[in-house]
Scaffold this motif. Structure first.
Motif, PDB file in Angstrom:
ATOM      1  N   PHE A   4       0.854  -1.178   0.000  1.00 17.17           N
ATOM      2  CA  PHE A   4       0.000   0.000   0.000  1.00 17.17           C
ATOM      3  C   PHE A   4       0.894   1.233   0.000  1.00 17.17           C
ATOM      4  O   PHE A   4       2.076   1.155   0.291  1.00 17.17           O
ATOM      5  CB  PHE A   4      -0.910   0.030   1.233  1.00 17.17           C
ATOM      6  N   LYS A   5       0.291   2.335  -0.332  1.00 18.37           N
ATOM      7  CA  LYS A   5       1.005   3.614  -0.269  1.00 18.37           C
ATOM      8  C   LYS A   5       0.648   4.270   1.066  1.00 18.37           C
ATOM      9  O   LYS A   5      -0.535   4.460   1.361  1.00 18.37           O
ATOM     10  CB  LYS A   5       0.574   4.500  -1.425  1.00 18.37           C
ATOM     11  N   PRO A   6       1.640   4.609   1.887  1.00 20.23           N
ATOM     12  CA  PRO A   6       1.328   5.251   3.174  1.00 20.23           C
ATOM     13  C   PRO A   6       0.595   6.575   2.973  1.00 20.23           C
ATOM     14  O   PRO A   6       0.851   7.313   2.024  1.00 20.23           O
ATOM     15  CB  PRO A   6       2.692   5.496   3.810  1.00 20.23           C
ATOM     16  N   PHE A   7      -0.348   6.845   3.871  1.00 16.59           N
ATOM     17  CA  PHE A   7      -1.046   8.119   3.865  1.00 16.59           C
ATOM     18  C   PHE A   7      -0.078   9.211   4.283  1.00 16.59           C
ATOM     19  O   PHE A   7       0.645   9.061   5.262  1.00 16.59           O
ATOM     20  CB  PHE A   7      -2.218   8.111   4.850  1.00 16.59           C
ATOM     21  N   LYS A   8      -0.088  10.306   3.548  1.00 12.08           N
ATOM     22  CA  LYS A   8       0.724  11.464   3.929  1.00 12.08           C
ATOM     23  C   LYS A   8      -0.100  12.304   4.898  1.00 12.08           C
ATOM     24  O   LYS A   8      -1.165  12.816   4.545  1.00 12.08           O
ATOM     25  CB  LYS A   8       1.117  12.297   2.709  1.00 12.08           C
ATOM     26  N   MET A   9       0.401  12.414   6.127  1.00  6.61           N
ATOM     27  CA  MET A   9      -0.323  13.117   7.170  1.00  6.61           C
ATOM     28  C   MET A   9       0.494  14.285   7.686  1.00  6.61           C
ATOM     29  O   MET A   9       1.681  14.147   7.947  1.00  6.61           O
ATOM     30  CB  MET A   9      -0.641  12.181   8.324  1.00  6.61           C
ATOM     31  N   ILE A  10      -0.178  15.400   7.849  1.00  5.94           N
ATOM     32  CA  ILE A  10       0.431  16.588   8.429  1.00  5.94           C
ATOM     33  C   ILE A  10      -0.307  16.909   9.728  1.00  5.94           C
ATOM     34  O   ILE A  10      -1.539  16.973   9.753  1.00  5.94           O
ATOM     35  CB  ILE A  10       0.332  17.806   7.472  1.00  5.94           C
ATOM     36  N   ILE A  11       0.448  17.097  10.793  1.00  5.76           N
ATOM     37  CA  ILE A  11      -0.109  17.568  12.053  1.00  5.76           C
ATOM     38  C   ILE A  11       0.316  19.023  12.178  1.00  5.76           C
ATOM     39  O   ILE A  11       1.506  19.334  12.087  1.00  5.76           O
ATOM     40  CB  ILE A  11       0.404  16.752  13.253  1.00  5.76           C
ATOM     41  N   LEU A  12      -0.646  19.908  12.365  1.00  4.58           N
ATOM     42  CA  LEU A  12      -0.350  21.327  12.443  1.00  4.58           C
ATOM     43  C   LEU A  12       0.211  21.663  13.819  1.00  4.58           C
ATOM     44  O   LEU A  12      -0.415  21.405  14.843  1.00  4.58           O
ATOM     45  CB  LEU A  12      -1.618  22.151  12.185  1.00  4.58           C
ATOM     46  N   LEU A  22      -0.150  16.910  20.612  1.00 10.18           N
ATOM     47  CA  LEU A  22       0.759  17.008  19.465  1.00 10.18           C
ATOM     48  C   LEU A  22       1.670  15.791  19.392  1.00 10.18           C
ATOM     49  O   LEU A  22       1.756  15.118  18.362  1.00 10.18           O
ATOM     50  CB  LEU A  22       1.571  18.301  19.549  1.00 10.18           C
ATOM     51  N   SER A  23       2.321  15.474  20.495  1.00 14.21           N
ATOM     52  CA  SER A  23       3.235  14.323  20.484  1.00 14.21           C
ATOM     53  C   SER A  23       2.464  13.006  20.440  1.00 14.21           C
ATOM     54  O   SER A  23       2.905  12.037  19.822  1.00 14.21           O
ATOM     55  CB  SER A  23       4.179  14.365  21.690  1.00 14.21           C
ATOM     56  N   GLY A  24       1.294  12.972  21.075  1.00 14.28           N
ATOM     57  CA  GLY A  24       0.486  11.755  21.062  1.00 14.28           C
ATOM     58  C   GLY A  24      -0.005  11.411  19.670  1.00 14.28           C
ATOM     59  O   GLY A  24       0.007  10.243  19.261  1.00 14.28           O
ATOM     60  N   ALA A  25      -0.452  12.415  18.924  1.00 14.94           N
ATOM     61  CA  ALA A  25      -0.901  12.175  17.549  1.00 14.94           C
ATOM     62  C   ALA A  25       0.267  11.702  16.683  1.00 14.94           C
ATOM     63  O   ALA A  25       0.117  10.803  15.849  1.00 14.94           O
ATOM     64  CB  ALA A  25      -1.523  13.441  16.965  1.00 14.94           C
ATOM     65  N   LEU A  26       1.430  12.297  16.903  1.00 13.59           N
ATOM     66  CA  LEU A  26       2.625  11.869  16.169  1.00 13.59           C
ATOM     67  C   LEU A  26       2.915  10.397  16.455  1.00 13.59           C
ATOM     68  O   LEU A  26       3.136   9.604  15.536  1.00 13.59           O
ATOM     69  CB  LEU A  26       3.821  12.743  16.541  1.00 13.59           C
ATOM     70  N   ASP A  27       2.890  10.014  17.728  1.00 13.60           N
ATOM     71  CA  ASP A  27       3.117   8.615  18.096  1.00 13.60           C
ATOM     72  C   ASP A  27       2.041   7.701  17.522  1.00 13.60           C
ATOM     73  O   ASP A  27       2.349   6.658  16.928  1.00 13.60           O
ATOM     74  CB  ASP A  27       3.138   8.447  19.615  1.00 13.60           C
ATOM     75  N   LEU A  28       0.799   8.067  17.728  1.00 14.56           N
ATOM     76  CA  LEU A  28      -0.317   7.221  17.309  1.00 14.56           C
ATOM     77  C   LEU A  28      -0.260   6.888  15.826  1.00 14.56           C
ATOM     78  O   LEU A  28      -0.330   5.723  15.428  1.00 14.56           O
ATOM     79  CB  LEU A  28      -1.647   7.906  17.637  1.00 14.56           C
ATOM     80  N   VAL A  50       4.097  10.674   8.639  1.00 11.29           N
ATOM     81  CA  VAL A  50       3.626  11.772   9.474  1.00 11.29           C
ATOM     82  C   VAL A  50       4.689  12.839   9.632  1.00 11.29           C
ATOM     83  O   VAL A  50       5.848  12.538   9.912  1.00 11.29           O
ATOM     84  CB  VAL A  50       3.236  11.261  10.889  1.00 11.29           C
ATOM     85  N   GLN A  51       4.268  14.089   9.471  1.00  9.35           N
ATOM     86  CA  GLN A  51       5.151  15.223   9.720  1.00  9.35           C
ATOM     87  C   GLN A  51       4.386  16.288  10.488  1.00  9.35           C
ATOM     88  O   GLN A  51       3.185  16.481  10.273  1.00  9.35           O
ATOM     89  CB  GLN A  51       5.666  15.823   8.410  1.00  9.35           C
ATOM     90  N   ILE A  52       5.104  16.969  11.364  1.00 13.76           N
ATOM     91  CA  ILE A  52       4.552  18.134  12.048  1.00 13.76           C
ATOM     92  C   ILE A  52       4.996  19.353  11.250  1.00 13.76           C
ATOM     93  O   ILE A  52       6.183  19.519  10.965  1.00 13.76           O
ATOM     94  CB  ILE A  52       5.051  18.228  13.496  1.00 13.76           C
ATOM     95  N   GLN A  69      10.200  20.605  17.844  1.00 11.64           N
ATOM     96  CA  GLN A  69      10.743  21.023  16.554  1.00 11.64           C
ATOM     97  C   GLN A  69       9.842  20.491  15.441  1.00 11.64           C
ATOM     98  O   GLN A  69       9.497  19.307  15.416  1.00 11.64           O
ATOM     99  CB  GLN A  69      12.156  20.471  16.388  1.00 11.64           C
ATOM    100  N   ALA A  70       9.455  21.361  14.544  1.00  7.47           N
ATOM    101  CA  ALA A  70       8.645  20.961  13.389  1.00  7.47           C
ATOM    102  C   ALA A  70       9.522  20.245  12.374  1.00  7.47           C
ATOM    103  O   ALA A  70      10.736  20.457  12.316  1.00  7.47           O
ATOM    104  CB  ALA A  70       7.998  22.179  12.751  1.00  7.47           C
ATOM    105  N   HIS A  71       8.883  19.416  11.574  1.00  9.65           N
ATOM    106  CA  HIS A  71       9.589  18.734  10.486  1.00  9.65           C
ATOM    107  C   HIS A  71       9.645  19.586   9.219  1.00  9.65           C
ATOM    108  O   HIS A  71      10.537  19.417   8.390  1.00  9.65           O
ATOM    109  CB  HIS A  71       8.887  17.414  10.130  1.00  9.65           C
ATOM    110  N   CYS A  72       8.634  20.461   9.057  1.00  7.47           N
ATOM    111  CA  CYS A  72       8.559  21.230   7.809  1.00  7.47           C
ATOM    112  C   CYS A  72       7.735  22.501   8.013  1.00  7.47           C
ATOM    113  O   CYS A  72       7.113  22.699   9.058  1.00  7.47           O
ATOM    114  CB  CYS A  72       7.952  20.376   6.690  1.00  7.47           C
ATOM    115  N   ASP A  73       7.746  23.327   7.004  1.00  7.51           N
ATOM    116  CA  ASP A  73       7.005  24.591   6.968  1.00  7.51           C
ATOM    117  C   ASP A  73       5.653  24.324   6.311  1.00  7.51           C
ATOM    118  O   ASP A  73       5.591  23.768   5.215  1.00  7.51           O
ATOM    119  CB  ASP A  73       7.814  25.603   6.149  1.00  7.51           C
TER     120      ASP A  73
END
Length: 161
Positions: A4-12, A22-28, A50-52, A69-73
């Protein structure tokens, strides 16, 4: 080869976010299926990429004084499958005012194929961006009245369980 192709997820990420959410959603989402694959001695194929994302890709000052620390802008995110707006941990009015530059990016991503979700008081960001107009939404049980007071167009129905 992944099946499968992983879902690209952004957490704001934004100043005043509830750090545990924030950290819980990243872990989950980062570990969805991964732990089972490890326990089963299978090759690890994450279900979510997943990226923040924060404005400018800068550090995020959580409501508990944790700095993440965020992963991206967020300005560089052109597409994603899922955008999650986590819980506001500080004063809702203060956080919305201090992070108002995020609102156009929520609208921009809503105009792509992205599904957008919020957790608890994160719904206030979606309402402020106009993304809840004429939509059904959920928030923390104690917050519908506040949401209605801030966004006069919004009505709510109390559900008895």
């Amino acid at each position: 080869m992944p099946y499968f192709k992983p879902f690209k997820m952004i957490i704001l990420g934004f100043d005043g976010v509830l750090g545990s959410v924030l950290s819980g959603a990243l872990d989950l989402f980062s570990f969805t299926g991964v732990s089972w694959q490890r326990f089963s001695n299978e090759s690890v194929e994450p279900r979510f990429n997943v990226q923040i994302a924060s404005l400018g890709g800068g550090d995020i000052r959580c409501s508990n004084r944790l700095i993440m620390q965020a992963h991206c802008d967020i300005r560089d995110v052109t597409e994603c499958d899922l955008l999650l707006v986590p819980t506001i941990g500080d004063s809702i009015d203060k956080v919305l005012k201090q992070n108002s530059e995020l609102l156009p990016h929520l609208v921009r991503l809503a105009n792509t194929k992205a599904d957008i979700a919020s957790n608890c008081s994160g719904a206030f960001f979606l309402a402020k961006a106009g993304l809840l107009d004429h939509k059904i939404a959920t928030t923390h049980w104690a917050m519908p009245i506040s949401l209605r007071q801030i966004f006069h167009w919004w009505t709510y129905k109390k559900i008895s369980l």
